[in-house]
Design an enzyme around this catalytic site. Structure first.
Site: not given
Length: 267
Positions: A109-111, A259, A83
């Site tokens: 960027i998502s968790k 989101f 990541r």
């Protein structure tokens, strides 16, 4: 029935009808019997960080398992995907924390937990029955390319579409050194899906709107599943799961999420 596009697919980078360019210099043709978990080309980690260590990712995977992610295929994919290569250098030390991070142009960027949860939900579709790997997956909102890289380890083909040119280009640059021949990044309007690659066994979205675009349902194969954030009547967002069956479409609304908004057009 529409003929399936050749593979490695040649993808559109704009709305014109000229022959599109292939992505990432892919040369190896994948078949259902081909091993999916190709080892990325070794890359130098950011100077003085050492986040390329598998130990760092293993700790993140342990936390994901403790948070309730039980799908071993998904956990393995999360552990294999670095990541820190997808975040800005100023934030690289936060790469393996369970938090979303800015990636520019008002996007994030998502968790890791959300990425793992949504991909696990795709694999739980009754019509897919935990199929490994998944067939053809459409990702709405490429962002920096991280989720596409994770999906590359659980799907035969990943078509990822991004409406913001700056992020599309960034994702291509982030993914190019990994040489993932089953990942295809497209510049276009995600609300329209990508009919050239349809039907899809799964569709996953990284942006949420007030209604699910009909194009996504139309491009989903029978037995497939959509996982996307959706605005509820209370004005908040929750995960929406859509299953397309021979008898119709069934939906379930799950936990709250946050989101960026789903938008149409390109920019």
């Amino acid at each position: 029935m529409k003929p399936r596009p050749s593979f490695p697919a040649r993808l559109d980078s704009d709305k014109t009808s000229k022959p599109p360019e292939s992505l990432l210099g892919a040369t190896r043709v994948l078949t259902p019997q081909s091993p999916m978990r190709t080892k990325p080309v070794p890359m130098a980690s950011p100077v003085g960080v050492g986040l390329d260590s598998s130990t760092v990712r293993a700790r993140m995977v342990q936390k994901l398992a403790a948070q309730g992610v039980t799908d071993d295929v998904v956990l393995d994919a999360m552990g294999r995907t670095e990541r820190h290569r997808f975040v800005d250098s100023a934030l690289v030390n936060q790469a393996y924390e369970d938090t979303s991070l800015p990636i520019g142009l008002g996007q994030t960027i998502s968790k890791p937990n959300v990425v793992a949860r949504m991909i696990a939900l795709l694999r739980e579709a009754p019509g897919l029955q935990g199929e490994a790997p998944l067939g053809r997956v459409l990702e709405i909102g490429t962002g920096c390319g991280y989720q596409a890289a994770v999906l590359s380890h659980v799907a035969r083909e990943v078509y990822s579409i991004e409406r913001l040119r700056g992020l599309h280009d960034k994702a291509r640059e982030n993914l190019r050194p990994l040489r993932l021949p089953n990942v295809h990044v497209i510049f276009g309007d995600g609300m329209l899906g990508y009919p050239k690659g349809a039907p899809y066994s799964a569709i996953i979205a990284a942006a949420g709107g007030e209604a699910l675009p009909q194009a996504w349902i139309d491009q989903l194969a029978v037995g497939g599943r959509i996982v996307a954030p959706m605005q509820t009547t209370q004005g908040q967002q929750a995960l929406l799961v859509i299953d397309k069956t021979p008898h119709g479409v069934h939906q379930s609304l799950l936990e709250a999420v946050h989101f960026v908004p789903l938008k149409s057009g390109v920019a």
